[in-house]
Each structure stands twice: as C-alpha cells, then as structure tokens.
Design a protein around this motif. Structure first.
Motif, mmCIF file in Angstrom:
data_model
loop_
_atom_site.group_PDB
_atom_site.id
_atom_site.type_symbol
_atom_site.label_atom_id
_atom_site.label_comp_id
_atom_site.label_asym_id
_atom_site.label_seq_id
_atom_site.Cartn_x
_atom_site.Cartn_y
_atom_site.Cartn_z
ATOM 1 N N MET A 39 4.232 -9.551 -78.092
ATOM 2 C CA MET A 39 4.684 -8.449 -79.006
ATOM 3 C C MET A 39 7.094 -9.551 -78.980
ATOM 4 S SD MET A 39 4.183 -5.742 -80.961
ATOM 5 C CE MET A 39 5.893 -6.279 -82.440
ATOM 6 N N LYS A 40 7.308 -10.061 -78.224
ATOM 7 C CA LYS A 40 8.423 -10.900 -78.258
ATOM 8 C C LYS A 40 8.157 -11.714 -79.315
ATOM 9 C CE LYS A 40 11.885 -13.057 -75.254
ATOM 10 N NZ LYS A 40 11.492 -13.976 -75.680
ATOM 11 N N GLU A 41 6.957 -12.742 -78.776
ATOM 12 C CA GLU A 41 6.937 -13.646 -79.741
ATOM 13 C C GLU A 41 6.896 -13.781 -81.482
ATOM 14 O OE1 GLU A 41 3.533 -16.792 -78.109
ATOM 15 O OE2 GLU A 41 4.692 -18.397 -79.370
ATOM 16 N N LEU A 42 6.194 -12.307 -81.711
ATOM 17 C CA LEU A 42 5.534 -12.254 -82.938
ATOM 18 C C LEU A 42 7.048 -11.547 -83.101
ATOM 19 C CD1 LEU A 42 3.005 -9.535 -83.049
ATOM 20 C CD2 LEU A 42 2.837 -12.142 -84.119
ATOM 21 N N ALA A 43 8.208 -11.010 -82.775
ATOM 22 C CA ALA A 43 9.719 -10.820 -83.540
ATOM 23 C C ALA A 43 9.857 -12.600 -83.794
ATOM 24 C CB ALA A 43 10.505 -10.175 -82.114
ATOM 25 N N GLU A 44 10.303 -12.821 -82.919
ATOM 26 C CA GLU A 44 10.612 -14.401 -82.619
ATOM 27 C C GLU A 44 10.046 -15.168 -83.962
ATOM 28 O OE1 GLU A 44 12.907 -16.891 -81.006
ATOM 29 O OE2 GLU A 44 14.038 -14.874 -80.568
ATOM 30 N N LEU A 45 8.734 -15.291 -84.450
ATOM 31 C CA LEU A 45 8.389 -15.471 -85.310
ATOM 32 C C LEU A 45 9.024 -14.972 -86.631
ATOM 33 C CD1 LEU A 45 4.194 -15.544 -84.880
ATOM 34 C CD2 LEU A 45 5.749 -17.760 -85.193
ATOM 35 N N PHE A 46 8.445 -14.075 -86.110
ATOM 36 C CA PHE A 46 9.133 -13.145 -88.154
ATOM 37 C C PHE A 46 11.214 -14.073 -88.132
ATOM 38 C CE2 PHE A 46 11.302 -9.550 -90.135
ATOM 39 C CZ PHE A 46 10.466 -9.589 -91.318
ATOM 40 N N LYS A 47 11.527 -13.815 -86.740
ATOM 41 C CA LYS A 47 13.369 -13.972 -86.962
ATOM 42 C C LYS A 47 13.314 -15.180 -87.327
ATOM 43 C CE LYS A 47 16.916 -14.433 -84.251
ATOM 44 N NZ LYS A 47 16.678 -14.773 -82.684
ATOM 45 N N SER A 48 12.554 -16.379 -86.907
ATOM 46 C CA SER A 48 13.089 -17.542 -86.969
ATOM 47 C C SER A 48 11.793 -17.825 -88.643
ATOM 48 C CB SER A 48 12.067 -18.806 -86.752
ATOM 49 O OG SER A 48 12.547 -18.885 -85.493
ATOM 50 N N PHE A 49 11.136 -17.265 -90.053
ATOM 51 C CA PHE A 49 10.800 -17.370 -90.852
ATOM 52 C C PHE A 49 12.128 -16.839 -91.577
ATOM 53 C CE2 PHE A 49 7.203 -19.676 -88.510
ATOM 54 C CZ PHE A 49 7.343 -20.748 -89.834
ATOM 55 N N PHE A 50 12.292 -15.779 -91.324
ATOM 56 C CA PHE A 50 13.217 -14.912 -92.043
ATOM 57 C C PHE A 50 14.945 -15.540 -92.486
ATOM 58 C CE2 PHE A 50 16.502 -12.159 -92.335
ATOM 59 C CZ PHE A 50 16.198 -11.338 -93.453
ATOM 60 N N MET A 51 15.213 -16.534 -91.379
ATOM 61 C CA MET A 51 16.207 -17.411 -91.887
ATOM 62 C C MET A 51 15.641 -18.219 -92.404
ATOM 63 S SD MET A 51 18.223 -17.682 -88.805
ATOM 64 C CE MET A 51 18.579 -18.330 -87.903
ATOM 65 N N ILE A 52 14.452 -19.022 -92.216
ATOM 66 C CA ILE A 52 14.566 -20.105 -93.318
ATOM 67 C C ILE A 52 14.108 -20.019 -94.753
ATOM 68 C CG2 ILE A 52 12.289 -21.996 -92.952
ATOM 69 C CD1 ILE A 52 11.553 -21.625 -90.554
ATOM 70 N N GLY A 53 13.695 -18.693 -94.764
ATOM 71 C CA GLY A 53 13.740 -17.995 -95.934
ATOM 72 C C GLY A 53 14.932 -17.885 -96.739
ATOM 73 N N ALA A 54 15.682 -17.112 -95.738
ATOM 74 C CA ALA A 54 17.262 -17.184 -95.955
ATOM 75 C C ALA A 54 18.647 -18.254 -96.666
ATOM 76 C CB ALA A 54 17.705 -16.212 -95.271
ATOM 77 N N PHE A 55 17.856 -19.317 -95.838
ATOM 78 C CA PHE A 55 18.338 -20.073 -96.258
ATOM 79 C C PHE A 55 17.769 -21.829 -96.557
ATOM 80 C CE2 PHE A 55 20.832 -18.252 -93.012
ATOM 81 C CZ PHE A 55 22.502 -17.878 -93.813
ATOM 82 N N THR A 56 16.983 -20.958 -97.204
ATOM 83 C CA THR A 56 16.117 -22.267 -98.296
ATOM 84 C C THR A 56 16.695 -22.290 -99.845
ATOM 85 O OG1 THR A 56 14.098 -22.696 -96.596
ATOM 86 C CG2 THR A 56 13.481 -23.325 -99.189
ATOM 87 N N PHE A 57 17.708 -22.925 -100.324
ATOM 88 C CA PHE A 57 18.328 -22.830 -101.518
ATOM 89 C C PHE A 57 17.058 -24.477 -102.297
ATOM 90 C CE2 PHE A 57 21.519 -21.137 -99.185
ATOM 91 C CZ PHE A 57 21.847 -20.113 -99.852
ATOM 92 N N GLY A 58 16.513 -23.675 -103.148
ATOM 93 C CA GLY A 58 15.893 -24.479 -103.782
ATOM 94 C C GLY A 58 14.366 -24.501 -104.445
ATOM 95 N N GLY A 59 13.838 -23.509 -102.952
ATOM 96 C CA GLY A 59 12.396 -23.688 -102.701
ATOM 97 C C GLY A 59 11.247 -24.771 -102.487
ATOM 98 N N GLY A 60 10.595 -25.033 -102.090
ATOM 99 C CA GLY A 60 9.489 -25.983 -102.290
ATOM 100 C C GLY A 60 9.777 -27.442 -100.617
ATOM 101 N N TYR A 61 9.954 -27.967 -101.186
ATOM 102 C CA TYR A 61 10.207 -29.209 -99.807
ATOM 103 C C TYR A 61 11.353 -28.818 -99.555
ATOM 104 C CZ TYR A 61 6.796 -32.204 -100.267
ATOM 105 O OH TYR A 61 4.998 -32.570 -100.910
ATOM 106 N N ALA A 62 12.537 -28.207 -100.246
ATOM 107 C CA ALA A 62 14.127 -28.101 -99.504
ATOM 108 C C ALA A 62 13.703 -26.831 -98.206
ATOM 109 C CB ALA A 62 14.627 -27.189 -100.779
ATOM 110 N N MET A 63 12.457 -26.294 -97.847
ATOM 111 C CA MET A 63 12.515 -25.492 -96.469
ATOM 112 C C MET A 63 13.099 -25.852 -95.240
ATOM 113 S SD MET A 63 8.820 -24.454 -96.326
ATOM 114 C CE MET A 63 9.170 -23.391 -95.379
ATOM 115 N N LEU A 64 12.009 -27.241 -95.365
ATOM 116 C CA LEU A 64 11.953 -28.686 -94.754
ATOM 117 C C LEU A 64 12.528 -28.765 -93.543
ATOM 118 C CD1 LEU A 64 9.917 -30.576 -93.259
ATOM 119 C CD2 LEU A 64 10.510 -32.487 -94.847
ATOM 120 N N PRO A 65 14.746 -28.444 -94.220
ATOM 121 C CA PRO A 65 15.760 -29.102 -92.770
ATOM 122 C C PRO A 65 15.776 -27.652 -92.052
ATOM 123 C CG PRO A 65 16.126 -29.825 -94.866
ATOM 124 C CD PRO A 65 15.132 -29.433 -95.389
#
Lengths: 181, 185
Positions: free
Chosen positions: B1-27
């Motif tokens: 359960m904890k790992e699922l929450a971590e997964l959601f949190k990390s990918f939420f951050m990635i989604g929130a701070f990717t500007f420009g889409g596609g490869y821009a998510m790489l950093p």
C-alpha cells in the motif's frame, strides 16, 4: 449520450495516435469536423497553445480541455480516462511479455541498438524545443542574450548542484518575471 | 500500500512539473524514478521510450505504466498512470474557463518564457545522461548519430527508425557472433 460519444472518440484517439504528444492533433481535427458543435478549428488552435503551456502531457491536457468544453467536469474526466485506457492495456501486456523474455538474448540485442536510437530522436526533439523556447520559433531569429545567460547559468547549476528539477523550473519562472521575458 | 502511494505521489509530481509534454518529462523522471526511488535504471527508461515510440498513447502515460507495473504489477501500472495524469486534469478543469484570459497577462507570459528556458537547460542534462547509458561503443555511437541525422533532417517517423534499428541491430549481433565463432575455430 454525449458522454458515450466522447468516450468512444477519445478511446479511438488514444488507440491510434502513436508516438505521443501532438500525435493526437490530427485526430482532434477530425473530431472537430465530425462534431462541429463540440469545437472549431480556432478553438483547437487555442487549446494547443493552452495545453503546451500548462504542465503535463499535451494529449492529456487536450482531452481534459475538449471533454470539459463539451460536457463539463465529468466530460473532462471521461475523455481523459478514455484516451489513456488503450495505452494502459497495451503497455501492461507488453510489460508482462518483456518480464518473461527480459533475459533473452534477442530482446537484449534489440534494446542495445534501440537505446542509442532514442538518444538520436531525443536530440532532434531537444533541438526543436530549443528553437521554440530560446530562438523564438526559428533559429534564424537569433537568440535573446538574457535567455542565453539564464540558460548558461542553469546548465552550469544543474550539472554542478544536482538539485531537484522543480528548483530550476521555479528559478526560471522567477527570473522570467523579474527581467520581463 | 505504501509503495502504491509513493508511486502515485512521484508520478503526480512528474505530471505537475512536466512542461511541454513528451520527452520534457525526462528530467523529472530521472530525478524521481532513477535517482530518488531507484525504481528503474536509465537504460530501462530508454527502453520504455523506444517502445513508447511504436505503441499507442502518450509517452508519459506509457512510461508511467511500465514503471508502475515493474514495482506492483497491473495495479501499480494503473496507479502510476493515474498519478501522472491527475495534475493536468485538475489544472485544466479548474482553469478551463479562464485559461485564455490568464495567458494574456504579461507576468504569466514572462514566467512561462523563463520556465521554457529552464526546461531547455534540464533537457541538456537529461540528454547527456541518456547518451551515457545508451552509447557504449562504436556501433551504438553510429546508431545515435544516424538516428539524430534522420530525425533532424529527414524528419522520418520514429516508428520507422525504431523498426529499422531493431532489424539492423539483430543482424549486426548475429554477424558479430558468427565472426567470433569463426575466429575461435
């Protein structure tokens, strides 16, 4: 009924737009032609501009925007879920297959060649991002020295300090506002 | 359960701070998935990107599904994917009515111009890390160079590049192993 049509249209878009990002665009144009009451070509152009400047994958932004324009909050959510459903299914299947064959020599050989190919493709997209962000849309325009200075300082900071990307995005926004980019 | 929450949190951050889409998510992906949580290596991210070029859907979604699946099977894939799309859905839904107006303000335009310069800088490092993980010898250097040339100048479809590279590489590896075999005899 509109929700069902929305669901179907975006599921198709998600299934057939390969390569991500603006690959969804041709499908959205077709959608606009088919459902002229949903949005016009002009609307779509505005949507692309908005989707490109807000965070997140462009395809997702576009589908939420289109869906909410057509059928409110629920429409936005339905359109987005329908868009991502086909790729979730396809990737879960591929992930399972890869897991089974990850030790196979053939799979290893293929990825050995594909990894550098991705580097080349990424290089091409980085160039086009540079062109639109640093050179104002065309390399021939030349570069604004303030942009170049910020870019150089940030590259130096990123390689030296290894802080979280969010920090550099924040600095970029701040400098942009202070110096009126 | 904890790992699922971590997964959601990390990918939420990635989604929130990717500007420009596609490869821009790489950093963001590199920081959250590779460095911080060690859910995948840079090689694996590269593999996912290659597959993402030829499968339906958005690269960000495909990569999230792959990383999530690797940690927690199907449910992990779904949670990570929902994480990466949630910020966009919220932002667009909240701002939908006023988005056109917001982007008229000079201060917002300036902020986004600054952000896109930062994204360029972040992409330089992302490209560097990806190159280090993918370019190991003469053959891979040639592939990277060729792929860059045909992408920039001929604007060939990524699917074509991936398929041709896969076929050529398998042939190359086969010939290489035959040559080695002959040398041993």
């Amino acid at each position: 009924m509109t929700l069902l049509t929305l669901c179907w249209e975006f599921f198709k878009t998600g299934l057939f737009s390969v390569g991500g990002g603006l690959a969804t665009l041709p499908f959205l144009f077709e959608m606009g032609n088919k459902h002229p009451d949903w949005f016009s070509v002009q609307d779509l152009t505005n949507m692309v501009a908005v989707a490109e400047s807000t965070p997140g994958p462009i395809g997702v932004n576009m589908s939420t925007y289109v869906g909410s324009t057509v059928a409110g909050v629920l429409g936005g959510i339905i359109a987005t879920l329908s868009l991502i459903l086909p790729s979730i299914i396809v990737i879960l299947i591929i992930a399972r297959i890869l897991e089974k064959f990850s030790d196979s020599k053939l799979v290893k050989d293929v990825f050995y060649g594909l990894r550098p190919a991705v580097v080349g493709m990424l290089f091409a997209s980085v160039l086009s991002v540079f062109e639109s962000s640093l050179f104002g849309g065309n390399f021939m325009n030349g570069v604004d020295l303030r942009y170049l200075a910020l870019f150089a300082v940030l590259v130096f900071g990123i390689f030296k300090l290894k802080k979280h990307p969010i920090l550099y995005i924040g600095i970029g926004a701040l400098i942009g506002i202070i110096f009126g980019f | 359960m904890k790992e699922l929450a971590e997964l959601f949190k990390s990918f939420f951050m990635i989604g929130a701070f990717t500007f420009g889409g596609g490869y821009a998510m790489l950093p963001m992906l590199e920081k959250e998935v590779v460095t911080k949580h060690k859910w995948a290596t840079m090689e694996e991210i590269s593999n996912y990107f290659a597959i993402g070029q030829c499968t339906p859907g958005i690269i960000a979604v495909n990569t999230a599904t792959f990383v999530g699946y690797k940690q927690k099977k199907n449910i992990g894939g779904i949670i990570a994917t929902l994480g990466v799309v949630t910020p966009s859905v919220i932002i667009i839904l909240v701002l939908a009515g006023i988005l056109d107006i917001i982007f008229e303000y000079q201060i917002v335009k300036s902020a986004f111009a600054g952000i896109s310069v930062a994204v360029c800088a972040l992409l330089v490092q992302a490209l560097w890390k990806l190159a280090k993980s993918g370019v190991k010898d003469v053959y891979t250097a040639i592939v990277a160079l060729m792929s860059a040339i045909v992408s920039v100048f001929l604007k060939l479809s990524p699917i074509l590049i991936v398929v041709v590279t896969a076929i050529v590489t398998v042939c190359y590896k086969y010939i290489q192993s035959r040559v080695k075999g002959v040398n041993k005899q």
